[in-house]
Write an enzyme that holds these catalytic residues in place. Structure first.
Site, PDB file in Angstrom:
ATOM      1  N   ARG A 118       0.890  -1.013  -0.025  1.00  0.00           N
ATOM      2  CA  ARG A 118      -0.013   0.120   0.124  1.00  0.00           C
ATOM      3  C   ARG A 118       0.912   1.173   0.146  1.00  0.00           C
ATOM      4  NH1 ARG A 118      -2.507  -3.198   3.778  1.00  0.00           N
ATOM      5  NH2 ARG A 118      -4.563  -4.159   2.823  1.00  0.00           N
ATOM      6  N   LYS A 140       2.656  11.833 -10.585  1.00  0.00           N
ATOM      7  CA  LYS A 140       1.720  10.856 -11.360  1.00  0.00           C
ATOM      8  C   LYS A 140       2.381   9.738 -11.586  1.00  0.00           C
ATOM      9  CE  LYS A 140      -1.096  14.254 -13.764  1.00  0.00           C
ATOM     10  NZ  LYS A 140      -1.410  14.412 -15.014  1.00  0.00           N
ATOM     11  N   GLU A 182       8.775  20.457 -23.565  1.00  0.00           N
ATOM     12  CA  GLU A 182       8.069  20.679 -22.234  1.00  0.00           C
ATOM     13  C   GLU A 182       8.689  22.012 -21.680  1.00  0.00           C
ATOM     14  OE1 GLU A 182       5.570  19.000 -21.777  1.00  0.00           O
ATOM     15  OE2 GLU A 182       5.901  16.848 -22.734  1.00  0.00           O
ATOM     16  N   LYS A 224       6.944  23.672 -12.491  1.00  0.00           N
ATOM     17  CA  LYS A 224       6.041  22.505 -12.202  1.00  0.00           C
ATOM     18  C   LYS A 224       5.822  22.343 -10.706  1.00  0.00           C
ATOM     19  CE  LYS A 224       4.728  17.732 -13.460  1.00  0.00           C
ATOM     20  NZ  LYS A 224       4.930  16.704 -14.249  1.00  0.00           N
ATOM     21  N   GLU A 234      -4.825  17.663  -9.682  1.00  0.00           N
ATOM     22  CA  GLU A 234      -5.198  18.263 -10.786  1.00  0.00           C
ATOM     23  C   GLU A 234      -6.686  18.473 -10.664  1.00  0.00           C
ATOM     24  OE1 GLU A 234      -4.267  15.712 -14.102  1.00  0.00           O
ATOM     25  OE2 GLU A 234      -4.029  17.415 -15.246  1.00  0.00           O
ATOM     26  N   ARG A 238      -3.243  22.747 -12.239  1.00  0.00           N
ATOM     27  CA  ARG A 238      -2.267  21.894 -12.928  1.00  0.00           C
ATOM     28  C   ARG A 238      -2.488  21.583 -14.237  1.00  0.00           C
ATOM     29  NH1 ARG A 238       0.311  16.508  -9.741  1.00  0.00           N
ATOM     30  NH2 ARG A 238       1.490  15.934 -11.566  1.00  0.00           N
ATOM     31  N   ASN A 242      -1.064  21.314 -19.422  1.00  0.00           N
ATOM     32  CA  ASN A 242      -1.457  20.430 -20.749  1.00  0.00           C
ATOM     33  C   ASN A 242      -1.598  21.378 -22.194  1.00  0.00           C
ATOM     34  OD1 ASN A 242      -1.974  17.812 -19.612  1.00  0.00           O
ATOM     35  ND2 ASN A 242      -3.563  18.928 -18.552  1.00  0.00           N
ATOM     36  N   HIS A 245      -1.096  19.691 -25.291  1.00  0.00           N
ATOM     37  CA  HIS A 245      -1.277  18.352 -25.092  1.00  0.00           C
ATOM     38  C   HIS A 245      -2.557  17.874 -25.643  1.00  0.00           C
ATOM     39  CE1 HIS A 245       2.232  18.471 -22.816  1.00  0.00           C
ATOM     40  NE2 HIS A 245       2.411  17.361 -22.542  1.00  0.00           N
ATOM     41  N   HIS A 249      -1.921  14.855 -27.717  1.00  0.00           N
ATOM     42  CA  HIS A 249      -2.266  13.419 -27.564  1.00  0.00           C
ATOM     43  C   HIS A 249      -3.254  12.921 -28.595  1.00  0.00           C
ATOM     44  CE1 HIS A 249      -1.922  14.181 -22.798  1.00  0.00           C
ATOM     45  NE2 HIS A 249      -0.785  13.602 -23.230  1.00  0.00           N
ATOM     46  N   HIS A 262       6.348  11.773 -28.118  1.00  0.00           N
ATOM     47  CA  HIS A 262       5.803  12.679 -27.098  1.00  0.00           C
ATOM     48  C   HIS A 262       6.033  14.252 -27.432  1.00  0.00           C
ATOM     49  CE1 HIS A 262       2.997  14.143 -24.119  1.00  0.00           C
ATOM     50  NE2 HIS A 262       3.880  14.569 -23.492  1.00  0.00           N
TER      51      HIS A 262
HETATM   52  N1  LIG Z   1       4.299  11.187 -14.729  1.00  0.00           N
HETATM   53  C1  LIG Z   1       4.223  12.290 -15.437  1.00  0.00           C
HETATM   54  O1  LIG Z   1       3.702  13.363 -14.962  1.00  0.00           O
HETATM   55  C2  LIG Z   1       4.687  12.220 -16.903  1.00  0.00           C
HETATM   56  C3  LIG Z   1       4.781  13.366 -17.639  1.00  0.00           C
HETATM   57  C4  LIG Z   1       5.361  13.298 -18.916  1.00  0.00           C
HETATM   58  C5  LIG Z   1       5.511  11.947 -19.520  1.00  0.00           C
HETATM   59  N2  LIG Z   1       5.207  10.847 -18.761  1.00  0.00           N
HETATM   60  C6  LIG Z   1       5.570   9.701 -19.448  1.00  0.00           C
HETATM   61  O2  LIG Z   1       7.100   9.410 -19.555  1.00  0.00           O
HETATM   62  C7  LIG Z   1       7.364   8.712 -20.763  1.00  0.00           C
HETATM   63  C8  LIG Z   1       8.159   9.164 -21.689  1.00  0.00           C
HETATM   64  O3  LIG Z   1       9.473   9.350 -21.065  1.00  0.00           O
HETATM   65  P1  LIG Z   1      10.887   9.700 -21.846  1.00  0.00           P
HETATM   66  O4  LIG Z   1      10.493  10.481 -22.897  1.00  0.00           O
HETATM   67  O5  LIG Z   1      11.636   9.913 -20.926  1.00  0.00           O
HETATM   68  O6  LIG Z   1      10.750   8.222 -22.305  1.00  0.00           O
HETATM   69  P2  LIG Z   1      11.537   7.076 -22.120  1.00  0.00           P
HETATM   70  O7  LIG Z   1      11.643   6.306 -20.640  1.00  0.00           O
HETATM   71  O8  LIG Z   1      11.166   5.849 -23.154  1.00  0.00           O
HETATM   72  O9  LIG Z   1      13.102   7.203 -22.754  1.00  0.00           O
HETATM   73  C9  LIG Z   1      13.303   7.598 -24.056  1.00  0.00           C
HETATM   74  C10 LIG Z   1      14.542   6.701 -24.600  1.00  0.00           C
HETATM   75  O10 LIG Z   1      15.869   7.293 -24.087  1.00  0.00           O
HETATM   76  C11 LIG Z   1      16.519   6.085 -23.499  1.00  0.00           C
HETATM   77  N3  LIG Z   1      17.468   6.525 -22.372  1.00  0.00           N
HETATM   78  C12 LIG Z   1      16.962   7.109 -21.067  1.00  0.00           C
HETATM   79  N4  LIG Z   1      17.947   7.678 -20.392  1.00  0.00           N
HETATM   80  C13 LIG Z   1      19.074   7.722 -21.439  1.00  0.00           C
HETATM   81  C14 LIG Z   1      20.389   8.409 -21.231  1.00  0.00           C
HETATM   82  N5  LIG Z   1      20.778   9.126 -20.390  1.00  0.00           N
HETATM   83  N6  LIG Z   1      21.240   8.196 -22.455  1.00  0.00           N
HETATM   84  C15 LIG Z   1      20.759   7.349 -23.376  1.00  0.00           C
HETATM   85  N7  LIG Z   1      19.412   6.630 -23.691  1.00  0.00           N
HETATM   86  C16 LIG Z   1      18.631   6.959 -22.684  1.00  0.00           C
HETATM   87  C17 LIG Z   1      15.491   5.105 -22.700  1.00  0.00           C
HETATM   88  O11 LIG Z   1      15.993   3.790 -22.711  1.00  0.00           O
HETATM   89  C18 LIG Z   1      14.440   5.124 -24.107  1.00  0.00           C
HETATM   90  O12 LIG Z   1      15.035   4.518 -25.246  1.00  0.00           O
HETATM   91  C19 LIG Z   1       5.738   8.159 -21.384  1.00  0.00           C
HETATM   92  O13 LIG Z   1       5.458   6.881 -20.752  1.00  0.00           O
HETATM   93  C20 LIG Z   1       4.930   9.145 -20.597  1.00  0.00           C
HETATM   94  O14 LIG Z   1       3.566   8.847 -20.343  1.00  0.00           O
HETATM   95  C21 LIG Z   1       4.849  10.818 -17.618  1.00  0.00           C
HETATM   96 ZN   LIG Z   2       3.980  16.173 -22.003  1.00  0.00          ZN
END
Ligand SMILES: NC(=O)c1ccc[n+]([C@@H]2O[C@H](COP(=O)([O-])OP(=O)(O)OC[C@H]3O[C@@H](n4cnc5c(N)ncnc54)[C@H](O)[C@@H]3O)[C@@H](O)[C@H]2O)c1
Ligand SMILES: [Zn+2]
Length: 362
Positions: A118, A140, A182, A224, A234, A238, A242, A245, A249, A262
């Site tokens: 939990r 999130k 972003e 942020k 949210e 918050r 977006n 977005h 999206h 993204h």
């Molecule tokens: N929780 C939130 O508030 C929130 C906000 C925005 C996005 N997200 C989520 O985040 C995700 C996208 O995140 P992302 O863009 O980091 O994608 P990701 O985690 O897939 O990373 C992108 C690529 O870079 C590689 N990588 C990571 N660090 C590296 C480094 N230092 N050197 C070389 N390669 C590296 C990863 O293995 C991957 O292939 C989505 O799932 C999205 O839904 C969440």
């Molecule tokens: Zn985003």
């Protein structure tokens, strides 16, 4: 090193930002004070940073789990792998999870921390720009349902975030630019001074000058963190995060995940939101041009000629933030001043999608 505090009462936590944090023994001991630690990472990040991190952390009972790479791994099956490992190793309530990777690892590990017994503590060690300026902050967490992104999750704040800006050196250029979408968004919604700074310093940012990197990550996290501390779950402010977005999206879903990253879809969405704002008499043509110019200099796309306006609008109506009265989206009153608009005139949106998709001069 910069430190920003996310002010959330007893759930408050620090974000430390700077070069070399992954190897900082003192900081790690202080930030992750546990005997049992499970580090979750993936096959791309592990060969680059896992050893250095493990050596510096040196907790008494330290394990790691290396998952395959990619958004397609953000699933209940991967969550089960993490939970299995925690149970097998006899992890207690005072154990820590560590997310070492991008947003995929962060969201997944955060959700595992939210659900194991939990809720246990977790630390975010974001290694992509997107994760450092966005996903690691705010609590999130989620995994994807096969038919819907981020559909299963929880709000669960980390206990600390350590953004080591040196890790961005190994990030592919396209991923770095995606994170910049972003960063630019943060300036546009709340801080015109930061937007101006980005216009004047984009070269230093793109060449990854150390102090420029620390500045963009710090300022983004501050913006942020400020919004999250006012509206953790949210209900209001918050939603400003977006910007771009609702379009973005819908675009990701229309083109299929994998066509645009993204951040790239968000960049196209920011341009559409800016143009919609202009058409509704909110910002000036000159402002739209400044926004487009900065996005393009950051290596981002601002249009997609394959967009079919009606299909995009239909998906926008299905957005999680839409309600029965129609689309809700973030528009710009000014550079640095965003507002949430309910039920904007869909004919205007359609016209903007049409003109921006054809106009190759943008
Ligand atoms: N929780 C939130 O508030 C929130 C906000 C925005 C996005 N997200 C989520 O985040 C995700 C996208 O995140 P992302 O863009 O980091 O994608 P990701 O985690 O897939 O990373 C992108 C690529 O870079 C590689 N990588 C990571 N660090 C590296 C480094 N230092 N050197 C070389 N390669 C590296 C990863 O293995 C991957 O292939 C989505 O799932 C999205 O839904 C969440
Ligand atoms: Zn985003």
């Amino acid at each position: 090193m910069d430190t920003i505090q996310v002010a959330l009462g007893e759930r408050s936590y620090p974000i430390h930002i700077g070069p070399g944090l992954i190897g900082d023994q003192e900081l790690l001991r202080h930030s992750i004070p546990a005997t049992q630690v499970l580090i979750v990472t993936n096959e791309v990040v592990a060969p680059l940073y896992l050893n250095a991190f493990e050596d510096a952390l040196s907790a008494k009972q330290q394990h790691s789990l290396v998952l395959p790479d990619g958004e397609s791994e953000k699933t209940l099956a991967s969550l089960a792998k993490i939970l299995d490992k925690l149970v097998e190793q006899g992890f207690h309530r005072d154990a820590y999870l560590v997310a070492l990777g991008g947003g995929v690892i962060g969201d997944l590990t955060g959700f595992a921390a939210a659900s194991y017994q939990r809720g246990i503590k977790f630390a975010q060690i974001p290694t992509t720009l997107l994760a450092q300026v966005d996903s690691s902050v705010g609590g999130k967490t989620a995994v994807n349902h096969p038919k819907a992104k981020n559909m299963i999750g929880a709000f669960h704040q980390p206990s600390c975030v350590l953004a080591d800006t040196n890790t961005l050196k190994t990030l592919p250029t396209r991923e770095f630019s995606a994170g910049l979408a972003e960063v630019i968004k943060h300036g546009l919604i709340l801080d015109s001074t930061f937007f101006n700074w980005l216009e004047n310093n984009i070269k230093e940012v793109l060449t990854q000058d150390s102090s420029a990197l620390t500045h963009i990550v710090s300022r983004s996290c501050e913006i942020k963190a400020d919004i999250v501390s006012k509206d953790e779950f949210e209900q209001g402010a918050r939603a400003l995060l977006n910007l771009g977005h609702t379009f973005g999206h819908a675009l990701e879903s229309l083109m299929g995940y994998g066509e645009w990253l993204h951040g790239e879809a968000v960049s196209i969405g920011i341009n559409l939101a800016a143009e919609t704002s202009r058409e509704l008499g909110m910002i000036k043509t000159d402002d739209c041009e400044r926004i487009r110019s900065l996005l393009k200099q950051a290596g981002l796309p601002v249009r997609d000629s394959k967009i079919e306006p009606d299909a995009l609008l239909k998906l926008m109506r299905m957005d999680k933030k839409a309600n029965t009265s129609g689309i809700r989206m973030v528009l710009l009153e000014d550079l640095g001043n965003a507002v949430v608009v309910s039920s904007p005139d869909e004919r205007v949106i359609k016209k903007i999608i049409q003109t921006q998709s054809i106009d190759s001069s943008v």
